[in-house]
Design a protein around this motif. Structure first.
Motif, mmCIF file in Angstrom:
data_model
loop_
_atom_site.group_PDB
_atom_site.id
_atom_site.type_symbol
_atom_site.label_atom_id
_atom_site.label_comp_id
_atom_site.label_asym_id
_atom_site.label_seq_id
_atom_site.Cartn_x
_atom_site.Cartn_y
_atom_site.Cartn_z
ATOM 1 N N LYS A 20 17.180 0.549 -9.292
ATOM 2 C CA LYS A 20 15.859 -0.081 -9.362
ATOM 3 C C LYS A 20 14.738 0.896 -9.029
ATOM 4 O O LYS A 20 13.560 0.554 -9.139
ATOM 5 C CB LYS A 20 15.792 -1.264 -8.376
ATOM 6 N N GLY A 21 15.097 2.125 -8.611
ATOM 7 C CA GLY A 21 14.091 3.118 -8.249
ATOM 8 C C GLY A 21 13.351 2.774 -6.969
ATOM 9 O O GLY A 21 12.184 3.115 -6.799
ATOM 10 N N GLU A 22 14.033 2.099 -6.011
ATOM 11 C CA GLU A 22 13.360 1.614 -4.809
ATOM 12 C C GLU A 22 13.940 2.187 -3.516
ATOM 13 O O GLU A 22 13.710 1.647 -2.441
ATOM 14 C CB GLU A 22 13.412 0.079 -4.774
ATOM 15 N N ILE A 23 14.693 3.280 -3.629
ATOM 16 C CA ILE A 23 15.245 3.907 -2.420
ATOM 17 C C ILE A 23 14.120 4.370 -1.495
ATOM 18 O O ILE A 23 14.232 4.287 -0.265
ATOM 19 C CB ILE A 23 16.155 5.099 -2.799
ATOM 20 N N ASN A 24 13.027 4.874 -2.059
ATOM 21 C CA ASN A 24 11.920 5.385 -1.246
ATOM 22 C C ASN A 24 10.841 4.345 -0.979
ATOM 23 O O ASN A 24 9.796 4.670 -0.413
ATOM 24 C CB ASN A 24 11.293 6.605 -1.924
ATOM 25 N N SER A 25 11.085 3.105 -1.394
ATOM 26 C CA SER A 25 10.144 2.028 -1.101
ATOM 27 C C SER A 25 10.264 1.652 0.372
ATOM 28 O O SER A 25 11.234 2.027 1.041
ATOM 29 C CB SER A 25 10.447 0.820 -1.980
ATOM 30 N N PRO A 26 9.297 0.906 0.924
ATOM 31 C CA PRO A 26 9.399 0.518 2.344
ATOM 32 C C PRO A 26 10.706 -0.204 2.663
ATOM 33 O O PRO A 26 11.370 0.114 3.648
ATOM 34 C CB PRO A 26 8.182 -0.392 2.536
ATOM 35 N N GLN A 27 11.081 -1.162 1.812
ATOM 36 C CA GLN A 27 12.334 -1.876 2.076
ATOM 37 C C GLN A 27 13.538 -0.958 1.914
ATOM 38 O O GLN A 27 14.535 -1.080 2.644
ATOM 39 C CB GLN A 27 12.482 -3.102 1.165
ATOM 40 N N VAL A 80 1.822 3.854 -3.918
ATOM 41 C CA VAL A 80 3.073 3.449 -3.269
ATOM 42 C C VAL A 80 4.245 3.763 -4.188
ATOM 43 O O VAL A 80 4.080 3.895 -5.409
ATOM 44 C CB VAL A 80 3.066 1.951 -2.914
ATOM 45 N N SER A 81 5.441 3.869 -3.606
ATOM 46 C CA SER A 81 6.624 4.249 -4.384
ATOM 47 C C SER A 81 7.435 3.058 -4.859
ATOM 48 O O SER A 81 8.500 3.229 -5.438
ATOM 49 C CB SER A 81 7.526 5.162 -3.536
ATOM 50 N N ASP A 82 6.935 1.854 -4.616
ATOM 51 C CA ASP A 82 7.630 0.634 -5.019
ATOM 52 C C ASP A 82 7.014 0.121 -6.315
ATOM 53 O O ASP A 82 5.874 -0.372 -6.322
ATOM 54 C CB ASP A 82 7.496 -0.414 -3.904
ATOM 55 N N PRO A 83 7.709 0.203 -7.464
ATOM 56 C CA PRO A 83 7.117 -0.198 -8.751
ATOM 57 C C PRO A 83 6.761 -1.672 -8.820
ATOM 58 O O PRO A 83 5.757 -2.050 -9.426
ATOM 59 C CB PRO A 83 8.197 0.167 -9.776
ATOM 60 N N VAL A 84 7.566 -2.519 -8.197
ATOM 61 C CA VAL A 84 7.271 -3.955 -8.222
ATOM 62 C C VAL A 84 6.028 -4.247 -7.393
ATOM 63 O O VAL A 84 5.148 -5.011 -7.812
ATOM 64 C CB VAL A 84 8.476 -4.766 -7.702
ATOM 65 N N ALA A 85 5.929 -3.652 -6.211
ATOM 66 C CA ALA A 85 4.749 -3.843 -5.368
ATOM 67 C C ALA A 85 3.489 -3.324 -6.065
ATOM 68 O O ALA A 85 2.408 -3.916 -5.928
ATOM 69 C CB ALA A 85 4.943 -3.128 -4.036
ATOM 70 N N THR A 86 3.618 -2.249 -6.822
ATOM 71 C CA THR A 86 2.476 -1.719 -7.573
ATOM 72 C C THR A 86 1.952 -2.746 -8.561
ATOM 73 O O THR A 86 0.740 -3.002 -8.640
ATOM 74 C CB THR A 86 2.885 -0.432 -8.325
ATOM 75 N N LYS A 87 2.842 -3.367 -9.319
ATOM 76 C CA LYS A 87 2.429 -4.372 -10.311
ATOM 77 C C LYS A 87 1.833 -5.607 -9.640
ATOM 78 O O LYS A 87 0.818 -6.152 -10.096
ATOM 79 C CB LYS A 87 3.621 -4.754 -11.190
ATOM 80 N N LEU A 88 2.455 -6.053 -8.543
ATOM 81 C CA LEU A 88 1.927 -7.212 -7.821
ATOM 82 C C LEU A 88 0.532 -6.921 -7.270
ATOM 83 O O LEU A 88 -0.354 -7.787 -7.292
ATOM 84 C CB LEU A 88 2.873 -7.591 -6.678
ATOM 85 N N THR A 89 0.332 -5.692 -6.798
ATOM 86 C CA THR A 89 -0.970 -5.306 -6.245
ATOM 87 C C THR A 89 -2.040 -5.276 -7.329
ATOM 88 O O THR A 89 -3.164 -5.759 -7.128
ATOM 89 C CB THR A 89 -0.868 -3.928 -5.560
ATOM 90 N N ILE A 90 -1.700 -4.715 -8.488
ATOM 91 C CA ILE A 90 -2.661 -4.680 -9.605
ATOM 92 C C ILE A 90 -3.087 -6.096 -9.976
ATOM 93 O O ILE A 90 -4.281 -6.395 -10.142
ATOM 94 C CB ILE A 90 -2.051 -3.964 -10.830
ATOM 95 N N SER A 91 -2.115 -6.989 -10.108
ATOM 96 C CA SER A 91 -2.416 -8.381 -10.479
ATOM 97 C C SER A 91 -3.298 -9.052 -9.433
ATOM 98 O O SER A 91 -4.247 -9.771 -9.772
ATOM 99 C CB SER A 91 -1.113 -9.172 -10.649
#
Length: 666
Positions: free
Chosen positions: A137-144, A484-495
């Protein structure tokens, strides 16, 4: 002459290939495929294996190599970087799970030793499954991802003392104090041995081996070190697995650790597959079907309890509720090290066969569910937060770096930087240099406290929530940088930003080019993919080494960028209320840029624009000039340009670039 072991190995590996191929079609974990292979081939399945004892011997080698690799990869230096997450998060998750599970087991009239041991087993999650899914998912470097990694590292380490304590919990000795003293003395001896070996003996030995440049001798030496230390600890009454871990630790701090890992890895993969197959062979599928209602109930209780405890660990580490829920949803399963520990429990009589069958069934179900839960954990987290109506609160200790909430309320025409990693720090540094007002939103409470003390305008919070964004006056900002390094959080933030403000300019960072289109679609104005920029930097350096002229390299890189960015922007040209966005929409080839004047060329500086003839010579139009701290907006034929001015021009990108080159020539 027939060799029984050879036929058993061929059957297991051949069946594993078929099963894992089937599992890969549904993106199920490889470990689960090995376990199912064992169920099919074992005595409770098709009984394809004549002598399970031979497979268990291969499995034991797999455990030794697995812990050997864990020891090699265990770096004290790297651990220090995430020590807070490992120690606080890991300790909270493991101890709380053990206490809760042991409490439930005691209520059900299990003995204290069996209750605590079951707590040991359930507290461990699957490092192999979880890290693989987060990497995909490319989220190893995300906060979670960082919290999950820290907790898993702690679990991988704590399994070793758990193995040492298991014989004591069996109650086979009357003098527990004496046993603990003997174990402590053995431990001191082993630690001294490891330190001496790691510092003096092994580095010199491996240096002599490496000097021969013999790959075969190097591999042989590594295997001998692993097996010799494992044999030593076994002779002291400690486990083979502990010896293998310590052997890896001896090599880990040497310069030969990476080569040792690459050489041992293929052997580890083969032999650990036998371990998981041997575990599957012990599962009584008929027992599982007969007790399915109870097993399903235990599975649900295990998942909920582990998820809640892991989420609490995330909150203790000061992460917001959304991140904490994601951590909980990542660590709810029972992991592969629990299987290793369970074998120790059976050998010492701590675990009965009936309890072991329940444990195996629950573990298999939690592992099978993991890919589906982690695949949808962002949606689950959002649904839970919406359902319980809990908005993210601001950290009361960190409203701003410079003082009060009032100062944030007075911010306008500023930059909002979301994420304070390398990219965020560089943006903040640039804004500070240019004297542009800015504020930072960061999820790491330790970073917030540290940077606040250094004077940074930083706020703790999760930018996917409108409360946080409104707090930093997002509606009055000129630019938002999402780093941020979390792609899902990036999209949620933009919205979320677009629900508050349509005019703020959003610049987002992504890892891959394929993520750009979606970010543009939901409202980003500019998207910078690391993948593209890294490739441009690489081929720029390659061309430089071949002495290609700098202007040709720049022209080529500009072409590459335009081809990639313009192609994706064309899918998502959205209307905007300000004049600049309308201009870009109607004239997509037009660029508006601010250029610093370095030149002293008399044809350009200290000369009226009508005489400098900039529009005809360079095909650009001067629309504004910044001189010192004053902005000149009334540009006419008599206006002059001076050295050190910032000139704002409109023109085609290639013309603007040519004019910029002229202004930079002294």
């Amino acid at each position: 002459m027939e060799i029984p072991l050879l036929s058993d190995v061929a059957i297991i590996l051949g069946l594993a290939v078929v099963v894992i191929l089937f599992f890969q079609r549904f993106k199920l974990p490889t470990i689960l495929g090995f376990l199912v292979t064992g169920v099919i081939a074992g005595p409770h399945g098709l009984s394809l294996i004549d002598d399970i004892h031979n497979i268990e011997m291969l499995a034991e080698i797999g455990v030794i190599l697995l812990l050997f690799i864990i020891g090699i990869e265990f770096s004290l230096r790297n651990l220090a970087l995430i020590r807070r997450t490992v120690l606080i998060g890991g300790t909270t998750q493991v101890l709380a799970t053990i206490v809760l599970i042991a409490g439930v087991m005691l209520i059900l009239n299990f003995s204290l030793g069996e209750a605590v041991f079951m707590g040991f087993l359930i507290s461990l999650s699957s490092t192999a499954i979880v890290l693989k899914l987060l990497q995909d998912k490319g989220e190893i470097n995300s906060p979670q991802g960082k919290v999950v990694l820290g907790v898993l590292i702690f679990q991988d380490i704590i399994v070793v003392p758990m193995m040492l304590l298991t014989p004591l919990m069996a109650g086979g000795t009357q003098n527990v104090g004496l046993q603990l003293l003997l174990m402590g003395l053995k431990g001191i001896f082993v630690v001294v041995f490891v330190l001496i070996s790691a510092r003096y003996l092994v580095p010199k030995l491996l240096y002599l081996v490496a000097r021969t440049r013999s790959k075969e001798l190097f591999i042989l030496s590594i295997v001998v070190i692993c097996l010799a230390v494992a044999w030593l600890t076994s002779g002291l009454g400690l486990s083979l697995a502990l010896g293998a871990f310590l052997a890896g630790l001896i090599i880990s701090e040497s310069e030969y650790s990476h080569q040792a890992t690459s050489n041992i890895m293929p052997f580890r993969e083969i032999f650990t597959s036998f371990f998981f197959v041997s575990i599957g062979m012990l599962l009584n599928f008929e027992f599982m079907l007969q007790h399915m209602p109870v097993i399903l109930g235990l599975t649900i209780v295990t998942m909920l309890l582990k998820a809640i405890v892991a989420a609490i660990a995330g909150r203790i580490l000061n992460y917001p509720m959304r991140i904490s829920i994601l951590v909980g949803l990542s660590l709810f399963q029972v992991g592969e090290f629990a299987f290793i520990l369970s074998k120790t429990g059976i050998a010492n009589g701590v675990l009965t066969q009936e309890t072991y069958q329940y444990f195996l069934s629950v573990s298999l179900l939690t592992m099978a569910i993991s890919p589906f839960v982690i695949g949808a954990y962002h949606q689950i987290s959002s649904a839970l937060i919406t359902r319980f109506g809990r908005s993210e609160e601001l950290d009361p200790i960190a409203p701003t770096a410079t003082g009060s909430h009032d100062e944030l309320e007075n911010l306008e025409d500023h930059v909002v930087i979301i994420g304070y990693g390398i990219n965020g720090r560089n943006v903040a540094k640039a804004a500070r240099y240019a004297k542009v007002p800015y504020v930072i939103i960061e999820l790491n409470a330790v970073t917030v406290r540290k940077e606040k003390a250094l004077g940074e305008p930083i706020v703790f919070g999760d930018a996917v929530h409108g409360t946080i964004l409104s707090h930093v006056n997002i509606h009055k900002a000129r630019v938002v940088v999402i780093a941020v390094s979390d792609p899902v959080a990036t999209k949620l933030t933009i919205s979320e930003i677009r629900t508050i403000s349509e005019k703020v300019h959003i610049i987002a960072r992504t890892r891959f080019v394929l993520e750009m289109e979606e970010s543009f679609r939901i409202g980003a104005d500019e998207v910078i993919p690391e993948e593209l920029e890294t490739s441009i930097e690489i081929f720029t350096r390659v061309l430089t080494r071949y002495l290609i002229p700098r202007d040709q390299i720049e022209a080529f890189t500009n072409t590459i960028r335009e081809d990639n960015y313009d192609m994706l922007r064309s899918h998502n040209e959205r209307s905007d209320s300000n004049m600049l966005s309308n201009l870009k929409l109607e004239l997509p080839d037009i660029e508006v840029a601010g250029l610093r004047v370095y030149t002293t060329d008399e044809d350009l500086v200290d000369k009226p624009l009508i005489d400098a003839n900039i529009r005809n010579r360079f095909n650009v139009t001067v629309v504004a000039i910044k001189r010192d701290d004053k902005m000149l907006l009334e540009i006419n034929a008599g206006t002059t340009i001076k050295t050190n001015d910032i000139v704002y021009v409109v023109g085609k990108p290639e013309d603007v670039m040519q004019f910029n080159v002229k202004l930079r020539k002294e």
